[in-house]
Design a protein around this motif. Structure first.
Motif, PDB file in Angstrom:
ATOM      1  N   GLU A  61       0.826  -1.208   0.000  1.00  0.00           N
ATOM      2  CA  GLU A  61       0.000   0.000   0.000  1.00  0.00           C
ATOM      3  C   GLU A  61       0.866   1.266   0.000  1.00  0.00           C
ATOM      4  O   GLU A  61       0.618   2.202  -0.757  1.00  0.00           O
ATOM      5  N   GLN A  64       2.844   1.634  -3.412  1.00  0.00           N
ATOM      6  CA  GLN A  64       1.948   2.026  -4.503  1.00  0.00           C
ATOM      7  C   GLN A  64       1.613   3.514  -4.422  1.00  0.00           C
ATOM      8  O   GLN A  64       1.691   4.235  -5.422  1.00  0.00           O
ATOM      9  N   GLU A  67       4.743   5.625  -5.186  1.00  0.00           N
ATOM     10  CA  GLU A  67       5.053   5.662  -6.613  1.00  0.00           C
ATOM     11  C   GLU A  67       4.119   6.609  -7.368  1.00  0.00           C
ATOM     12  O   GLU A  67       4.529   7.254  -8.326  1.00  0.00           O
ATOM     13  N   GLN A  68       2.882   6.705  -6.924  1.00  0.00           N
ATOM     14  CA  GLN A  68       1.925   7.586  -7.591  1.00  0.00           C
ATOM     15  C   GLN A  68       2.147   9.050  -7.226  1.00  0.00           C
ATOM     16  O   GLN A  68       1.900   9.934  -8.037  1.00  0.00           O
ATOM     17  N   GLU A  74       7.424   6.727 -10.662  1.00  0.00           N
ATOM     18  CA  GLU A  74       7.171   5.710 -11.676  1.00  0.00           C
ATOM     19  C   GLU A  74       8.415   5.345 -12.481  1.00  0.00           C
ATOM     20  O   GLU A  74       8.339   4.560 -13.413  1.00  0.00           O
ATOM     21  N   SER A 147      10.329  -6.075  -4.464  1.00  0.00           N
ATOM     22  CA  SER A 147       8.911  -6.390  -4.196  1.00  0.00           C
ATOM     23  C   SER A 147       8.778  -7.713  -3.464  1.00  0.00           C
ATOM     24  O   SER A 147       7.989  -7.827  -2.519  1.00  0.00           O
TER      25      SER A 147
END
Length: 170
Positions: A61, A64, A67-68, A74, A147
């Motif tokens: 979470e 993600q 990264e946004q 990205e 990851s």
């Protein structure tokens, strides 16, 4: 329904307080709201999801959202930074869970737990090397390894967090 609207979604929470990949000090200097670290973001998620099965939703979470939201999020370097921050946070959770569990065990069980943990670490590392090798030479090789390490470390941290509930007579 009212309760649901009072709890911010992860995306909204991330926009307000997510650790923007180590830029909390920059925000403090500019007068912007301080952002939560990856550890605190995970802590908030674990608090919202008290059951072990629900807590797996917390895995990834932070990365993600990071990264946004991060300017370089990205890019490969940005993904590695975000996933690295999350890995370090889950590793801290793992070490704290391990320590707490160890304190509740007999001396004999502490030795057994230590050996189990050493075996688990070796297994985790080998699994993640294998998965990364599927992308050998590509930009996703390191991203996959990061990851994998994060996911497996988080799963183990959650397992140890719930050891008392899942494995009586603790």
């Amino acid at each position: 329904m009212v309760i649901r609207t009072m709890i911010p979604s992860m995306a909204a929470l991330a926009i307000l307080v997510l650790a923007g990949c180590n830029n909390a000090s920059a925000g403090a200097q500019s007068g912007a709201m301080d952002r939560l670290s990856a550890y605190d973001t995970i802590d908030a998620c674990l608090y919202r999801n008290p059951a072990a099965t629900d807590r797996t939703a917390c895995i990834g979470e932070y990365a993600q959202a990071c990264e946004q939201l991060a300017a370089e999020g990205e890019t490969t370097a940005g993904m590695l930074a975000c996933r690295g921050d999350e890995y370090e946070a889950w590793d801290r959770w793992l070490n704290e869970s391990y320590r707490d569990l160890r304190e509740s065990l007999s001396d004999e069980s502490v030795v057994a737990l230590r050996e189990a943990q050493r075996s688990w670490i070796a297994h985790r590392d080998q699994d993640c090397l294998f998965l990364a090798s599927l992308y050998a030479g590509g930009t996703l090789e390191r991203v996959e390894q990061a990851s994998c390490l994060t996911r497996k470390t988080a799963e183990r941290a959650i397992e140890l967090l719930h050891w008392h509930a899942d494995y009586p007579p603790f």
